[in-house]
Design an enzyme around this catalytic site. Structure first.
Site, mmCIF file in Angstrom:
data_model
loop_
_atom_site.group_PDB
_atom_site.id
_atom_site.type_symbol
_atom_site.label_atom_id
_atom_site.label_comp_id
_atom_site.label_asym_id
_atom_site.label_seq_id
_atom_site.Cartn_x
_atom_site.Cartn_y
_atom_site.Cartn_z
ATOM 1 C CB CYS A 40 -0.944 -0.006 1.198
ATOM 2 S SG CYS A 40 -2.063 -1.423 1.265
ATOM 3 C CG ASP A 72 -5.680 -2.214 8.719
ATOM 4 O OD1 ASP A 72 -4.700 -1.711 9.303
ATOM 5 O OD2 ASP A 72 -6.838 -1.788 8.850
ATOM 6 C CB CYS A 113 -2.115 0.927 4.331
ATOM 7 S SG CYS A 113 -1.065 1.445 5.685
ATOM 8 C CG ASP A 114 -7.071 0.141 5.656
ATOM 9 O OD1 ASP A 114 -6.792 0.301 4.458
ATOM 10 O OD2 ASP A 114 -7.699 -0.834 6.079
ATOM 11 C CE LYS A 115 -7.433 1.347 10.882
ATOM 12 N NZ LYS A 115 -7.417 0.475 9.703
ATOM 13 C CB CYS A 182 -6.892 -3.528 -0.783
ATOM 14 S SG CYS A 182 -5.698 -4.242 0.370
ATOM 15 C CD GLU A 432 -9.850 -3.310 9.680
ATOM 16 O OE1 GLU A 432 -9.956 -2.103 9.439
ATOM 17 O OE2 GLU A 432 -9.354 -4.132 8.891
ATOM 18 C CB SER A 458 -11.680 -5.507 6.838
ATOM 19 O OG SER A 458 -11.219 -5.198 5.547
#
Length: 543
Positions: A40, A72, A113-115, A182, A432, A458
């Site tokens: 990511c 994640d 990525c996510d965070k 993703c 998650e 997620s």
């Protein structure tokens, strides 16, 4: 950086390669979240160079620094996942510290990525420097046996008991073709969508594929754009308003986005001093149809949306329907409405529906309350039509135990899987539950069971699932009192999540309940466990 008193500082910077000419220009921080641990953020080191080219072209001097990042996808289903949400606040803290230490005139924050996405935005809101958030972009879908696949397919394959080992390996090897986040409308792409419409990222910047030249062009343009923000003195405090947050929520709703957006937008609003609560998410989702046919519940991925017309096309459809306010300012230096004026749909695109032909008449999530969630919980509604479920509780105090129960084939149609002590303080870190939800789908149970947790889901999760159940088990919330076989009722129409147990019985259970001892006696996770707010307030450390 002027005067005799600052000579030692200039000497240090000159030793790092900066000249008097460099130091006389506006100094722009490039806050990076690069790491080679996972795809990511893998390319952000290279992408930062293009940002710096843009800054220099526009008359500024870039100075880059890096912060932490937790994947994640890699930590999912393990104890490493406890660190993921905590990293969001640590990212914000670390960027804030560097931003306060040095005399930056502006800032570009690179996220993947996510965070990292909400983390960098929270820091920018605290510092209130002219600046923007630049997403590293999505990866292209993988291809296995002639079909497009994402990491979601790999997780769901884990629940399929009869899959051949060679098929597992083919999915494992083919799901991720290279750098980038993703590909579905999972958390990273959801936040990229939200931030474009919020006004904190340039319109059109979210969807350019991570490894294509267009992404590098977007990065260079972002470097130029931050210099415009500095000259105009356009700051996050001018952009982050209640109206802009409700616009962002509408974009999440219309794309069937991740429930994690609730946590992250609540946390960001708190940093920005904007009043935002769970009811805003419910109200906006109820009036906003799902227009984008995106995974995990739909057919397409982020690069398909980009080629169809991008996030801007979704926003323009909402604007035309009166569901988006055109007035908030954006980092494009104009109002959202003005920025959307140039957006056009690609001929023949199939990703974004016309407003009168939605995939679903209301948005992708709802807020439920009730005897089991007095402070609220978040239910994902995108990708399925289920709105009611009553069934017996199957209770687990740890994600791994629930996963093994599913893998062993013990789950029955109608069951309600309850996973607790996974909340902000109880985890700590609010893991998650994708491993469990994906295993349920892989086992063919996704349409016949429900799941609730004080943890998170997620963005790749789909099915009838309630997350962020508050108060959490660790502080004595009702979820801590659930016992095996208790009837639990989900009723979306009534906005209820109820535990069907007599109140006198619950009083008896409450009298015997006691807090669990901490599993993390020291360090950053201990500090988070002691101080994190409820999930209903964003599960952050903001005070």
């Amino acid at each position: 950086m002027e005067g005799h008193r600052r000579a030692p500082a200039r000497a240090m910077l000159k030793a790092a390669g900066f000249s008097d000419e460099d130091l006389a220009k506006p100094i722009i921080a490039v806050a990076n979240t690069w790491t080679e641990i996972g795809p990511c953020n893998l390319h952000l080191r290279e992408l930062a160079e293009y940002v710096k080219v843009g800054i220099r072209k526009a008359g500024g001097t870039p100075m880059e620094f890096n912060t932490v990042s937790v994947s994640d996808g890699i930590t999912m289903g393990t104890e490493g996942m406890f660190t993921s949400l905590i990293s969001r606040d640590l990212i914000a803290d670390s960027i804030e510290l560097v931003g306060r230490a040095y005399p930056f005139d502006g800032m570009v924050c690179l996220a993947g990525c996510d965070k990292t996405h909400p983390g960098v935005a929270m820091a920018l809101a605290r510092l209130d420097l002219p600046g923007l958030v630049l997403y590293g972009g999505p990866t292209a879908p993988g291809c296995v046996e002639g079909k497009d696949v994402t990491i979601q397919d790999v997780f769901e394959a884990v629940g399929q008991q009869n899959m051949e080992p060679a098929r597992y390996r083919a999915l494992e090897n083919g799901a991720g073709p290279g750098a980038g986040a993703c590909g579905g409308q999972f958390t990273a792409n959801t936040m990229a969508t939200a931030f474009e419409v919020l006004g904190l990222s340039p319109l059109g910047s979210a969807g350019a594929p991570a490894e294509e030249q267009e992404r590098k062009d977007v990065a260079e343009a972002a470097g130029c754009k931050v210099m415009d923000l500095v000259r105009a003195d356009l700051r996050p405090s001018h952009i982050l308003t209640r109206t802009s947050f409700e616009n962002a929520i509408a974009a999440v709703a219309a794309t069937g986005g991740s429930t994690n957006a609730v946590l992250h937008l609540l946390a960001l609003a708190k940093e920005a001093g904007v009043e935002l609560d769970l009811e805003a998410f419910d109200r906006v989702n109820e009036r906003t149809p799902i227009l984008a046919d995106l995974k995990p519940g739909g057919r397409f991925v982020a690069v398909d949306l980009h080629r169809a017309g991008g996030v801007g096309l979704v926003a323009k459809r909402l604007l035309e329907a009166g569901l988006l306010d055109p007035s908030p300012l954006t980092v494009d230096g104009m109002s959202l409405g003005e920025a959307l004026a140039e957006v056009v749909a690609a001929p023949g695109q199939r990703v974004v529906r016309d407003f009168d032909k939605p995939l679903q008449s209301s948005g992708g999530l709802a807020i439920l309350r009730g005897s089991l969630a007095p402070e609220g919980c978040v239910v994902k509604l995108a990708g399925h039509g289920r709105r009611f479920h009553r069934g017996p509780a199957r209770v687990f105090d740890r994600e791994e135990t629930a996963f093994e129960y599913v893998r062993a084939g013990h789950v029955k149609d109608g069951d309600v899987i309850v996973i607790r002590y996974e909340g902000p303080r109880g985890g700590p870190g609010m893991r998650e539950m994708l491993a469990v939800t994906a295993a349920l789908h892989g086992a063919g149970l996704g349409e016949s069971v429900a799941l609730l947790t004080d943890g998170r889901f997620s963005g790749a999760t789909h099915g009838f699932m309630a997350g962020h159940v508050s108060p959490e088990a660790a502080v004595g919330g009702p979820i801590a009192l659930v016992r095996e076989g208790d009837l639990i009722c989900f009723d979306v129409a009534a906005r209820h999540l109820n535990l069907e147990v007599d109140s006198s019985e619950l009083d008896k259970r409450r009298a015997t309940w006691s807090p669990r001892p901490s599993t993390v006696p020291r360090g950053v996770m201990s500090r988070y466990a002691a101080s994190a707010t409820s999930a209903s307030e964003g599960a952050s450390l903001c005070n």
